[in-house]
Design a protein around this motif. Structure first.
Motif, PDB file in Angstrom:
ATOM      1  N   ASN A  15       0.824  -1.215   0.000  1.00  0.00           N
ATOM      2  CA  ASN A  15       0.000   0.000   0.000  1.00  0.00           C
ATOM      3  C   ASN A  15       0.855   1.261   0.000  1.00  0.00           C
ATOM      4  OD1 ASN A  15      -2.471  -1.303  -0.116  1.00  0.00           O
ATOM      5  ND2 ASN A  15      -2.553  -1.570   2.102  1.00  0.00           N
ATOM      6  N   ARG A  16       1.980   1.216   0.704  1.00  0.00           N
ATOM      7  CA  ARG A  16       2.900   2.355   0.713  1.00  0.00           C
ATOM      8  C   ARG A  16       3.433   2.610  -0.693  1.00  0.00           C
ATOM      9  NH1 ARG A  16       6.449   0.409   3.982  1.00  0.00           N
ATOM     10  NH2 ARG A  16       5.129   0.752   5.792  1.00  0.00           N
ATOM     11  N   LEU A  17       3.766   1.541  -1.404  1.00  0.00           N
ATOM     12  CA  LEU A  17       4.258   1.669  -2.767  1.00  0.00           C
ATOM     13  C   LEU A  17       3.163   2.216  -3.693  1.00  0.00           C
ATOM     14  CD1 LEU A  17       6.579   1.244  -4.726  1.00  0.00           C
ATOM     15  CD2 LEU A  17       5.881  -1.137  -4.963  1.00  0.00           C
ATOM     16  N   ILE A  18       1.940   1.765  -3.506  1.00  0.00           N
ATOM     17  CA  ILE A  18       0.814   2.269  -4.309  1.00  0.00           C
ATOM     18  C   ILE A  18       0.638   3.770  -4.075  1.00  0.00           C
ATOM     19  CG2 ILE A  18      -1.700   2.194  -4.540  1.00  0.00           C
ATOM     20  CD1 ILE A  18      -1.462  -0.879  -4.027  1.00  0.00           C
ATOM     21  N   ARG A  19       0.708   4.188  -2.824  1.00  0.00           N
ATOM     22  CA  ARG A  19       0.574   5.621  -2.519  1.00  0.00           C
ATOM     23  C   ARG A  19       1.721   6.423  -3.130  1.00  0.00           C
ATOM     24  NH1 ARG A  19      -0.653   3.423   2.442  1.00  0.00           N
ATOM     25  NH2 ARG A  19       1.322   4.113   3.334  1.00  0.00           N
ATOM     26  N   PHE A  20       2.938   5.868  -3.059  1.00  0.00           N
ATOM     27  CA  PHE A  20       4.092   6.545  -3.652  1.00  0.00           C
ATOM     28  C   PHE A  20       3.890   6.724  -5.151  1.00  0.00           C
ATOM     29  CE2 PHE A  20       8.087   6.414  -5.958  1.00  0.00           C
ATOM     30  CZ  PHE A  20       8.759   7.479  -5.406  1.00  0.00           C
ATOM     31  N   ILE A  21       3.431   5.676  -5.814  1.00  0.00           N
ATOM     32  CA  ILE A  21       3.205   5.754  -7.258  1.00  0.00           C
ATOM     33  C   ILE A  21       2.156   6.819  -7.575  1.00  0.00           C
ATOM     34  CG2 ILE A  21       2.278   4.482  -9.237  1.00  0.00           C
ATOM     35  CD1 ILE A  21       3.654   1.961  -8.032  1.00  0.00           C
ATOM     36  N   GLY A  22       1.104   6.886  -6.778  1.00  0.00           N
ATOM     37  CA  GLY A  22       0.083   7.906  -6.985  1.00  0.00           C
ATOM     38  C   GLY A  22       0.623   9.315  -6.821  1.00  0.00           C
ATOM     39  N   ARG A  23       1.409   9.527  -5.763  1.00  0.00           N
ATOM     40  CA  ARG A  23       2.007  10.852  -5.543  1.00  0.00           C
ATOM     41  C   ARG A  23       2.966  11.202  -6.676  1.00  0.00           C
ATOM     42  NH1 ARG A  23       2.702   8.736  -0.389  1.00  0.00           N
ATOM     43  NH2 ARG A  23       4.941   8.599  -0.715  1.00  0.00           N
ATOM     44  N   ARG A  24       3.735  10.222  -7.109  1.00  0.00           N
ATOM     45  CA  ARG A  24       4.681  10.438  -8.198  1.00  0.00           C
ATOM     46  C   ARG A  24       3.950  10.795  -9.479  1.00  0.00           C
ATOM     47  NH1 ARG A  24       6.821   7.473 -12.339  1.00  0.00           N
ATOM     48  NH2 ARG A  24       8.917   8.051 -12.954  1.00  0.00           N
ATOM     49  N   ASP A  25       2.868  10.103  -9.765  1.00  0.00           N
ATOM     50  CA  ASP A  25       2.088  10.397 -10.972  1.00  0.00           C
ATOM     51  C   ASP A  25       1.549  11.826 -10.952  1.00  0.00           C
ATOM     52  OD1 ASP A  25       2.573   7.895 -12.014  1.00  0.00           O
ATOM     53  OD2 ASP A  25       0.612   7.072 -11.435  1.00  0.00           O
ATOM     54  N   ARG A  26       1.049  12.259  -9.798  1.00  0.00           N
ATOM     55  CA  ARG A  26       0.548  13.635  -9.685  1.00  0.00           C
ATOM     56  C   ARG A  26       1.681  14.643  -9.881  1.00  0.00           C
ATOM     57  NH1 ARG A  26      -2.249  10.992  -5.750  1.00  0.00           N
ATOM     58  NH2 ARG A  26      -0.966  11.802  -4.041  1.00  0.00           N
ATOM     59  N   PHE A  27       2.852  14.328  -9.328  1.00  0.00           N
ATOM     60  CA  PHE A  27       4.008  15.204  -9.491  1.00  0.00           C
ATOM     61  C   PHE A  27       4.411  15.289 -10.962  1.00  0.00           C
ATOM     62  CE2 PHE A  27       8.659  15.457  -9.888  1.00  0.00           C
ATOM     63  CZ  PHE A  27       8.880  16.710  -9.338  1.00  0.00           C
ATOM     64  N   LEU A  28       4.462  14.140 -11.627  1.00  0.00           N
ATOM     65  CA  LEU A  28       4.865  14.125 -13.031  1.00  0.00           C
ATOM     66  C   LEU A  28       3.852  14.838 -13.916  1.00  0.00           C
ATOM     67  CD1 LEU A  28       6.304  10.506 -13.422  1.00  0.00           C
ATOM     68  CD2 LEU A  28       7.556  12.651 -13.138  1.00  0.00           C
TER      69      LEU A  28
END
Length: 95
Positions: A15-28
């Protein structure tokens, strides 16, 4: 360690990795890609593949632990904490 605890740790890491990917996608999504050097844009695209692989490995680990539980395994030596080293290195290099 009880296998239920290992499953909980693995699911939390996933779940931590999923959240990281989501935050990264928003940043990108907010980046001006035309302003980035070509190499940095290429590295960001390669990171997508690494993250997808790490997420798949996290899901497989959870499934494997749950299968072990279904076969009657009650104790495990420990839980593998999923720390995407490639992600940590890349984030550190961008700072």
């Amino acid at each position: 360690m009880r296998i239920q605890q290992a499953i909980a740790i693995a699911k939390a890491d996933e779940n931590r990795l999923i959240r990281f990917i989501g935050r990264r996608d928003r940043f990108l999504d907010a980046l001006d890609w035309d302003a980035l050097p070509e190499q940095m844009a290429r590295e960001a695209a390669m990171m997508d593949e690494l993250l997808a692989t790490e997420l798949a490995e996290a899901a497989c680990y959870v499934i494997w632990l749950e299968e072990c539980l279904s076969f009657g395994v009650e104790d495990v030596i420990g839980a593998h904490h999923l720390q995407p080293v490639s992600v940590i290195r890349t984030v550190a290099s961008l700072a």
